[in-house]
Design a protein around this motif. Structure first.
Motif, PDB file in Angstrom:
ATOM      1  N   ARG A 142       0.835  -1.197   0.000  1.00 54.13           N
ATOM      2  CA  ARG A 142       0.000   0.000   0.000  1.00 54.13           C
ATOM      3  C   ARG A 142       0.867   1.243   0.000  1.00 54.13           C
ATOM      4  N   GLY A 143       0.320   2.296  -0.542  1.00 52.42           N
ATOM      5  CA  GLY A 143       0.989   3.585  -0.529  1.00 52.42           C
ATOM      6  C   GLY A 143       0.015   4.669  -0.123  1.00 52.42           C
ATOM      7  N   VAL A 144       0.479   5.614   0.674  1.00 52.77           N
ATOM      8  CA  VAL A 144      -0.331   6.750   1.105  1.00 52.77           C
ATOM      9  C   VAL A 144       0.409   8.020   0.711  1.00 52.77           C
ATOM     10  N   ALA A 145      -0.281   8.947   0.044  1.00 54.23           N
ATOM     11  CA  ALA A 145       0.386  10.155  -0.436  1.00 54.23           C
ATOM     12  C   ALA A 145      -0.588  11.315  -0.494  1.00 54.23           C
ATOM     13  N   LEU A 146      -0.007  12.509  -0.546  1.00 55.99           N
ATOM     14  CA  LEU A 146      -0.777  13.751  -0.581  1.00 55.99           C
ATOM     15  C   LEU A 146      -0.573  14.441  -1.923  1.00 55.99           C
ATOM     16  N   GLY A 147      -1.652  14.976  -2.491  1.00 52.22           N
ATOM     17  CA  GLY A 147      -1.581  15.782  -3.703  1.00 52.22           C
ATOM     18  C   GLY A 147      -2.143  17.162  -3.436  1.00 52.22           C
ATOM     19  N   GLU A 148      -1.489  18.192  -3.987  1.00 53.17           N
ATOM     20  CA  GLU A 148      -1.904  19.569  -3.715  1.00 53.17           C
ATOM     21  C   GLU A 148      -1.917  20.380  -4.997  1.00 53.17           C
ATOM     22  N   ALA A 149      -2.905  21.255  -5.136  1.00 53.75           N
ATOM     23  CA  ALA A 149      -2.997  22.169  -6.276  1.00 53.75           C
ATOM     24  C   ALA A 149      -3.568  23.493  -5.790  1.00 53.75           C
ATOM     25  N   ASP A 150      -3.103  24.588  -6.383  1.00 52.67           N
ATOM     26  CA  ASP A 150      -3.543  25.922  -5.987  1.00 52.67           C
ATOM     27  C   ASP A 150      -4.530  26.497  -7.000  1.00 52.67           C
ATOM     28  N   THR A 151      -5.424  27.327  -6.517  1.00 54.51           N
ATOM     29  CA  THR A 151      -6.334  28.079  -7.379  1.00 54.51           C
ATOM     30  C   THR A 151      -6.043  29.558  -7.201  1.00 54.51           C
ATOM     31  N   GLU A 152      -6.043  30.298  -8.302  1.00 53.90           N
ATOM     32  CA  GLU A 152      -5.827  31.741  -8.229  1.00 53.90           C
ATOM     33  C   GLU A 152      -7.087  32.460  -7.767  1.00 53.90           C
ATOM     34  N   ASN A 153      -8.240  31.876  -8.112  1.00 54.13           N
ATOM     35  CA  ASN A 153      -9.512  32.493  -7.744  1.00 54.13           C
ATOM     36  C   ASN A 153     -10.435  31.417  -7.190  1.00 54.13           C
ATOM     37  N   VAL A 161     -12.862  23.149  -9.474  1.00 55.39           N
ATOM     38  CA  VAL A 161     -13.043  21.754  -9.888  1.00 55.39           C
ATOM     39  C   VAL A 161     -11.783  21.239 -10.580  1.00 55.39           C
ATOM     40  N   THR A 162     -11.183  22.073 -11.445  1.00 60.24           N
ATOM     41  CA  THR A 162      -9.958  21.675 -12.146  1.00 60.24           C
ATOM     42  C   THR A 162      -8.823  21.430 -11.159  1.00 60.24           C
ATOM     43  N   ALA A 163      -8.677  22.315 -10.175  1.00 57.09           N
ATOM     44  CA  ALA A 163      -7.629  22.146  -9.166  1.00 57.09           C
ATOM     45  C   ALA A 163      -7.879  20.905  -8.322  1.00 57.09           C
ATOM     46  N   SER A 164      -9.133  20.634  -7.997  1.00 56.68           N
ATOM     47  CA  SER A 164      -9.463  19.444  -7.213  1.00 56.68           C
ATOM     48  C   SER A 164      -9.099  18.182  -7.979  1.00 56.68           C
ATOM     49  N   ARG A 165      -9.422  18.176  -9.273  1.00 51.79           N
ATOM     50  CA  ARG A 165      -9.104  17.016 -10.104  1.00 51.79           C
ATOM     51  C   ARG A 165      -7.593  16.809 -10.185  1.00 51.79           C
ATOM     52  N   ARG A 166      -6.867  17.893 -10.319  1.00 54.98           N
ATOM     53  CA  ARG A 166      -5.409  17.816 -10.401  1.00 54.98           C
ATOM     54  C   ARG A 166      -4.816  17.284  -9.098  1.00 54.98           C
ATOM     55  N   ALA A 167      -5.311  17.768  -7.970  1.00 56.91           N
ATOM     56  CA  ALA A 167      -4.823  17.305  -6.669  1.00 56.91           C
ATOM     57  C   ALA A 167      -5.131  15.826  -6.466  1.00 56.91           C
ATOM     58  N   GLN A 168      -6.305  15.388  -6.905  1.00 60.57           N
ATOM     59  CA  GLN A 168      -6.665  13.974  -6.791  1.00 60.57           C
ATOM     60  C   GLN A 168      -5.714  13.099  -7.596  1.00 60.57           C
ATOM     61  N   LYS A 169      -5.440  13.505  -8.836  1.00 64.26           N
ATOM     62  CA  LYS A 169      -4.562  12.707  -9.694  1.00 64.26           C
ATOM     63  C   LYS A 169      -3.136  12.670  -9.151  1.00 64.26           C
ATOM     64  N   LEU A 170      -2.666  13.786  -8.624  1.00 65.79           N
ATOM     65  CA  LEU A 170      -1.341  13.803  -8.014  1.00 65.79           C
ATOM     66  C   LEU A 170      -1.280  12.856  -6.824  1.00 65.79           C
ATOM     67  N   ALA A 171      -2.309  12.880  -5.983  1.00 65.63           N
ATOM     68  CA  ALA A 171      -2.336  12.022  -4.799  1.00 65.63           C
ATOM     69  C   ALA A 171      -2.362  10.551  -5.184  1.00 65.63           C
ATOM     70  N   VAL A 172      -3.205  10.196  -6.160  1.00 69.63           N
ATOM     71  CA  VAL A 172      -3.309   8.798  -6.585  1.00 69.63           C
ATOM     72  C   VAL A 172      -2.004   8.333  -7.233  1.00 69.63           C
TER      73      VAL A 172
END
Length: 253
Positions: A142-153, A161-172
Motif C-alpha cells: 500500500r501507498g499513502v500520499a498527498l496531492g496539492e494544487a492551488d487556485t488563483e480564484n 473543480v480543475t484544481a481538485s481534479r489535479r490534486a486527486q490525480k497527483l495524490a493517486v
C-alpha cells in the motif's frame, strides 16, 4: 522513433534522448538510451554495435559506466513507469491496483483560512491510499500520499473543480508510486521473474485492515507535514486530466 523501435526490442526503455555532437567532434548526433535492466542494455550493445540499423553508416554502441566516486541521486519511478514495468514483466493480468480511500483534507492545517482572509487564492489537498496486489506471487503493498494544487480564484467554480481534479490525480499517482517502491522485481537469466516484498522500513500501512487504514488518514488524526510535496520533473506530464483516476482491477478469466 527509429531509435526507440530498434532498441525497445531488447527490453523496456526508461528514456531515449538524441543530442547534436559538440563542435569539436564534427557534424553528427549521438544518443543516450537508458534501459531499466543492465542485462537488456548489454544484449542491445552486442547486437547493435557496428550494425546499420536505420542509416547508411554503422552505429557505434557502447555501454556507459558511472565514474568511481560519483554519487548519483536515485529517484523513484513515477506511476506511469511503474505500471509500464509491471505490465512488461508481470503481464497485464499479473497485477492490480485499487484506491482504498481518497479524502479532501484542504484547510486541515489552517493554511486556507489564513489565505482566504488576505486573498482569493486557495490550496486544494487530497490524501489517497492505494493498494497494489500481485496475486501470482502473494504480494500486496500500500501507498499513502498527498496531492496539492492551488487556485488563483477560489470563487471560480470551474477553476476549483480543475484544481481538485489535479490534486486527486497527483495524490493517486504518488500513492501508486510509493506502493510499487516496496516491490523488487528480479529478472533471471532464463527470463522468469521473481518478486520480493522489499520495504525500506517496517510499513504499518501494509498490515492494517481497510477500516484501520481509513481511520489512519482521517483528517483529525493526521499531520500533513509528514508528506513530501516536492514534485518530480516528469510527474505532471503523466497526468491526463480527461481520463479516470488511475485505478485498475485484474481481469477475470
Amino acid at each position: 522513433h527509429s531509435l526507440f523501435s530498434a532498441f525497445s526490442k531488447f527490453g523496456p526503455l526508461y528514456s531515449v534522448r538524441a543530442h547534436r555532437n559538440a563542435a569539436v567532434a564534427g557534424p553528427g548526433y549521438y544518443a543516450v538510451i537508458k534501459f531499466y535492466s543492465a542485462g537488456d542494455a548489454g544484449r542491445a550493445q552486442r547486437a547493435c554495435n557496428g550494425q546499420k540499423l536505420f542509416q547508411k553508416s554503422p552505429l557505434k554502441v557502447c555501454v556507459c559506466t558511472k565514474e568511481k566516486g560519483f554519487q548519483h541521486q536515485v529517484l523513484a519511478l513515477n506511476s506511469n513507469k511503474c505500471q509500464e514495468l509491471a505490465n512488461h514483466y508481470l503481464g497485464f493480468n499479473g497485477w492490480s491496483s485499487r484506491i482504498i480511500t481518497l479524502q479532501n483534507v484542504s484547510g486541515f492545517d489552517g493554511e486556507n483560512e489564513e489565505l482566504e482572509e488576505t486573498s482569493q487564492k486557495r490550496s486544494v489537498k487530497y490524501l489517497c491510499a492505494v493498494e497494489v496486489t500481485l496475486p501470482n506471487h502473494g504480494v500486496h503493498t500500500r501507498g499513502v500520499a498527498l496531492g496539492e494544487a492551488d487556485t488563483e480564484n477560489s470563487k471560480d467554480p470551474l477553476e476549483f473543480v480543475t484544481a481538485s481534479r489535479r490534486a486527486q490525480k497527483l495524490a493517486v499517482g504518488r500513492a501508486l508510486s510509493i506502493a510499487f517502491q516496496k516491490i523488487l522485481l528480479i529478472v533471471l537469466e532464463n527470463g522468469k521473474v521473481a518478486v520480493e516484498y522489499n520495504p525500506s522500513q517496517e510499513e504499518l500501512t501494509d498490515y492494517l485492515t481497510e477500516e484501520e487504514l481509513k481511520g489512519l488518514v482521517q483528517v483529525s488524526e493526521l499531520s500533513l507535514q509528514q508528506f513530501d510535496l516536492e514534485e518530480e520533473d516528469d510527474l505532471l506530464s503523466d497526468l491526463n486530466f480527461e481520463d479516470e483516476l488511475p485505478s485498475r482491477e485484474m481481469l477475470s478469466n
